[in-house]
Write a protein that holds these residues in place. Structure first.
Motif, PDB file in Angstrom:
ATOM      1  N   SER A  13     -16.536  11.364   2.408  1.00 33.72           N
ATOM      2  CA  SER A  13     -17.482  10.275   2.181  1.00 33.72           C
ATOM      3  C   SER A  13     -18.143  10.437   0.820  1.00 33.72           C
ATOM      4  CB  SER A  13     -18.561  10.295   3.278  1.00 33.72           C
ATOM      5  OG  SER A  13     -19.568   9.365   2.987  1.00 33.72           O
ATOM      6  N   SER A  14     -18.204   9.338   0.069  1.00 32.36           N
ATOM      7  CA  SER A  14     -18.756   9.415  -1.274  1.00 32.36           C
ATOM      8  C   SER A  14     -19.983   8.527  -1.441  1.00 32.36           C
ATOM      9  CB  SER A  14     -17.688   9.007  -2.301  1.00 32.36           C
ATOM     10  OG  SER A  14     -17.237   7.690  -2.044  1.00 32.36           O
ATOM     11  N   GLU A  15     -20.459   7.903  -0.371  1.00 33.10           N
ATOM     12  CA  GLU A  15     -21.629   7.027  -0.485  1.00 33.10           C
ATOM     13  C   GLU A  15     -22.884   7.886  -0.657  1.00 33.10           C
ATOM     14  OE1 GLU A  15     -23.927   3.362   1.826  1.00 33.10           O
ATOM     15  OE2 GLU A  15     -22.123   4.267   2.702  1.00 33.10           O
ATOM     16  N   THR A  16     -23.579   7.669  -1.750  1.00 28.87           N
ATOM     17  CA  THR A  16     -24.757   8.463  -2.074  1.00 28.87           C
ATOM     18  C   THR A  16     -26.014   7.621  -1.920  1.00 28.87           C
ATOM     19  OG1 THR A  16     -23.481   9.771  -3.638  1.00 28.87           O
ATOM     20  CG2 THR A  16     -25.870   9.853  -3.855  1.00 28.87           C
ATOM     21  N   VAL A  17     -27.067   8.227  -1.347  1.00 31.38           N
ATOM     22  CA  VAL A  17     -28.317   7.510  -1.107  1.00 31.38           C
ATOM     23  C   VAL A  17     -29.489   8.329  -1.625  1.00 31.38           C
ATOM     24  CG1 VAL A  17     -27.430   6.271   0.908  1.00 31.38           C
ATOM     25  CG2 VAL A  17     -28.525   8.507   1.210  1.00 31.38           C
ATOM     26  N   SER A  18     -30.618   7.657  -1.852  1.00 36.11           N
ATOM     27  CA  SER A  18     -31.847   8.317  -2.320  1.00 36.11           C
ATOM     28  C   SER A  18     -32.722   8.654  -1.128  1.00 36.11           C
ATOM     29  CB  SER A  18     -32.610   7.396  -3.275  1.00 36.11           C
ATOM     30  OG  SER A  18     -31.825   7.091  -4.406  1.00 36.11           O
ATOM     31  N   ILE A  19     -33.220   9.894  -1.102  1.00 35.36           N
ATOM     32  CA  ILE A  19     -34.068  10.316   0.018  1.00 35.36           C
ATOM     33  C   ILE A  19     -35.298  11.057  -0.493  1.00 35.36           C
ATOM     34  CG2 ILE A  19     -32.041  10.492   1.515  1.00 35.36           C
ATOM     35  CD1 ILE A  19     -33.764  13.700   0.779  1.00 35.36           C
ATOM     36  N   THR A  20     -36.277  11.199   0.393  1.00 36.90           N
ATOM     37  CA  THR A  20     -37.487  11.987   0.132  1.00 36.90           C
ATOM     38  C   THR A  20     -37.660  12.993   1.262  1.00 36.90           C
ATOM     39  OG1 THR A  20     -38.551  10.113  -0.973  1.00 36.90           O
ATOM     40  CG2 THR A  20     -39.993  11.872  -0.208  1.00 36.90           C
ATOM     41  N   ALA A  21     -38.094  14.182   0.921  1.00 35.60           N
ATOM     42  CA  ALA A  21     -38.352  15.210   1.939  1.00 35.60           C
ATOM     43  C   ALA A  21     -39.702  15.861   1.671  1.00 35.60           C
ATOM     44  CB  ALA A  21     -37.238  16.261   1.934  1.00 35.60           C
ATOM     45  N   TYR A  22     -40.314  16.349   2.746  1.00 30.41           N
ATOM     46  CA  TYR A  22     -41.584  17.073   2.635  1.00 30.41           C
ATOM     47  C   TYR A  22     -41.447  18.398   3.375  1.00 30.41           C
ATOM     48  CZ  TYR A  22     -43.801  12.746   1.053  1.00 30.41           C
ATOM     49  OH  TYR A  22     -44.131  11.627   0.353  1.00 30.41           O
ATOM     50  N   TYR A  23     -41.927  19.454   2.734  1.00 30.10           N
ATOM     51  CA  TYR A  23     -41.986  20.738   3.428  1.00 30.10           C
ATOM     52  C   TYR A  23     -43.416  20.971   3.893  1.00 30.10           C
ATOM     53  CZ  TYR A  23     -41.499  25.463   4.939  1.00 30.10           C
ATOM     54  OH  TYR A  23     -41.501  26.577   5.737  1.00 30.10           O
ATOM     55  N   LEU A  24     -43.600  21.013   5.216  1.00 28.87           N
ATOM     56  CA  LEU A  24     -44.911  21.254   5.817  1.00 28.87           C
ATOM     57  C   LEU A  24     -44.825  22.489   6.704  1.00 28.87           C
ATOM     58  CD1 LEU A  24     -45.893  17.644   6.977  1.00 28.87           C
ATOM     59  CD2 LEU A  24     -46.406  18.734   4.802  1.00 28.87           C
ATOM     60  N   TYR A  25     -45.858  23.315   6.629  1.00 29.85           N
ATOM     61  CA  TYR A  25     -45.930  24.486   7.494  1.00 29.85           C
ATOM     62  C   TYR A  25     -47.332  24.566   8.079  1.00 29.85           C
ATOM     63  CZ  TYR A  25     -45.288  29.218   9.264  1.00 29.85           C
ATOM     64  OH  TYR A  25     -45.185  30.299  10.088  1.00 29.85           O
TER      65      TYR A  25
END
Length: 580
Positions: free
Chosen positions: A25-37
């Motif tokens: 698969s070559s479909e690329t998307v934009s994402i956001t991530a958060y690291y919470l502890y």
């Protein structure tokens, strides 16, 4: 020789092609991530993403290839699971292999099991896809989370596992899609909103110390755990609970790892080790100073298995100090460890306090109650020296008029309306107030006060001299950021004009660390002045018949000096060139 090189490259291309999955698969998307502890965003954490969509499709459809069962990585599968030809049966009785069809849910469970036990095989069967690093949104060249715990990235769409450098054994599995937001770490967002005083969902609020708070917490499992920050006092709950003293250390990010925050106490099997390392401070006081750096002290366990409640309501307030009976351990000089229950008082040294909610699936993002403060120094406006002998009323502006902070004889706090505006104070000075703030004092707006701490570690320590020096400064703690505040001179030192200007100010997350209206000429007279950490704001006071002399602008002074040096350098250079 050239023919051999070409042949070698051809064979190498065949081998590499054989290792790759044709369904790439070559479909690329934009994402956001958060690291919470533990409910907090963490800085400096690196996150890598592994796309396993190819493996998911294989396990779901059963469309495997010969090499998926002949590669050497398949040997570990034979060790951990039951293998019958090209069919693998896991310990949970799920199976995969050529011709074995699975539901997507079962396929995800299989992928999870293989990831935990046979990751090398899973990676090969997936087509040896490389991991992708998420970036810092403030600087894409940095591959770690920013101060808000945030990362961004361009990832392949589909089933993805996120790894992080803070918790090596932990991972997060998610379906990556365009615009997706993913939470890494041990804390996830609430599916149903947790609110404080019916504010916006999951939004923290700013209140004074002592103001009542009502948490509304959706019940998301039969067992709920609520951890309580050191200076949040629970007064009421809608369901019965079991309370336990269970200290948890506060963590921060450093070099991609989780480390204890500075000043944390030491814990041993749930006990706080009394701090006897400081010669100038007794072990109880030293330990109490450290307790304020804990994430939480008390744990409330709710068993709701036989309840029909859909919402858990907990009331309480933020306090300037809280008392606990804490299990402690002290190592005596003879080497023996003494276990006991010790009464300890925790002074509030944090801006945020409140509850931390967890259900049987883990911790949930929980809004906090934020309260702020400010530091002040009394300065003679005519010569820019510190002065003493003044007392002030604290007011806040409500609907255009001033309400004064007042503590009754029984300790109850109120803000009493005066009906007066800021403008009226210059014409009609205030001569009386029930509660006054003065030098060498820290005022907590839940009705408590205390003397400023002395610093025995400075050279030539003299407690009497320090007390005298501290009489020109005072601190306020526990204010909401929802108001404009004012300090009004009420009792004046001898010789000073009755017509003094009131000092207006606001508080924020940085109002203690950075002065809004400081005075560099008096900073040397303030013992606990620390640039960027503990700065002081000037209250300008004027004697009868005197005028205000503004302190020199250090930046302007520096620019002038640099300008003079530059002109001198150019002049010397010109003369040398002319002479030559």
């Amino acid at each position: 020789m050239k023919k051999y090189v070409i042949g070698l490259l051809f064979l190498l291309s065949i081998v590499l092609t054989g290792c790759r999955n044709d369904k790439n698969s070559s479909e690329t998307v934009s994402i956001t991530a958060y690291y919470l502890y533990n409910n907090n965003p963490v800085y400096s954490i690196e996150v890598n993403a592994y796309n396993y969509q190819n493996a998911l499709e294989k396990v779901t459809t059963g469309e495997f290839e010969d090499r998926d069962f002949s590669h050497f990585t398949f040997d570990s599968v034979k060790v951990h699971h039951q293998v019958d030809g090209e069919k693998v049966t896991l310990s949970n009785h799920l199976s995969f292999g050529r011709g074995v069809v699975n539901t997507e849910q079962d396929a995800r469970t299989i992928i999870r099991t293989l990831y935990e036990q046979d990751k090398n095989y899973l990676n090969y069967m997936n087509g040896l896809k490389a991991s992708q690093s998420l970036q810092n949104p403030d600087n894409p060249r940095r591959k770690f989370s920013n101060r808000d715990g945030k990362l961004v990235g361009q990832l392949e769409k589909g089933l993805t596992i996120f790894e992080n450098t803070a918790e090596v054994q932990a991972y997060t599995m998610a379906d990556v899609e365009e615009g997706g937001v993913y939470y890494i770490g041990n804390t996830r967002p609430a599916e149903q909103a947790i609110t404080i005083n019916q504010a916006k969902p999951s939004e923290s609020v700013s209140l004074d110390y002592g103001q009542e708070v009502t948490y509304s917490i959706p019940v998301t499992s039969s067992k709920m755990t609520i951890r309580v920050s050191p200076n949040f006092v629970v007064t009421e709950a809608s369901e019965t609970y079991q309370a336990t003293i269970d200290p948890v250390l506060e963590k921060k990010g450093e070099g991609g790892k989780l480390v204890n925050v500075e000043g944390s106490p030491r814990l041993n099997a749930g006990r706080v080790l009394l701090d006897n390392s400081q010669e100038d401070t007794n072990s109880i006081t030293a330990t109490e100073n450290r307790l304020s750096h804990l994430h939480s002290i008390q744990r409330l366990d709710f068993d709701l298995s036989n309840r029909t409640a859909t919402t858990l309501t907990i009331k309480g307030y933020v306090s300037s100090s809280a008392n606990y009976q804490i299990p402690t351990m002290e190592t005596r000089s003879n080497g023996l460890d003494v276990l006991s229950e010790t009464k300890l008082t925790v002074l509030n040294q944090n801006q945020g306090q409140g509850l931390y909610v967890a259900d049987e699936q883990g911790s949930i993002v929980t809004p906090q109650v934020n309260s702020y403060g400010m530091n002040f120094v009394m300065v003679d406006g005519s010569d820019n020296t510190v002065v003493t002998g003044f007392k002030f009323a604290l007011g806040r502006v409500e609907n255009g008029t001033i309400s004064l902070y007042q503590v009754s004889k029984d300790g109850k706090v109120s803000w009493q309306p005066t009906g007066r505006t800021l403008e009226s104070l210059s014409d009609q000075p205030m001569t009386h107030a029930e509660t006054l703030l003065e030098g060498n004092q820290i005022t907590y707006v839940d009705g408590k006060t205390g003397s400023l701490a002395l610093n025995p570690r400075i050279w030539g320590y003299n407690p009497q001299k320090q007390v005298k020096q501290n009489e020109s400064i005072f601190k306020i703690r526990g204010l909401s950021d929802q108001y404009k505040y004012v300090l009004v001179p009420v009792k004046l030192a001898e010789g000073y004009s009755r017509h003094q200007s009131a000092t207006e100010f606001t508080v924020s997350a940085t109002s203690i660390q950075k002065a809004q209206f400081g005075n560099t000429e008096v900073n040397g007279a303030i013992l606990d002045m620390k640039y960027g950490k503990e700065e002081y704001n000037q209250i300008t006071l004027v004697k009868e018949g005197q005028s205000i002399h503004r302190p020199d602008n250090l930046v302007l002074r520096l620019l002038i000096v640099v300008g003079i040096l530059l002109v001198g350098y150019l002049l010397v250079a010109y003369l040398m060139i002319k002479k030559g």
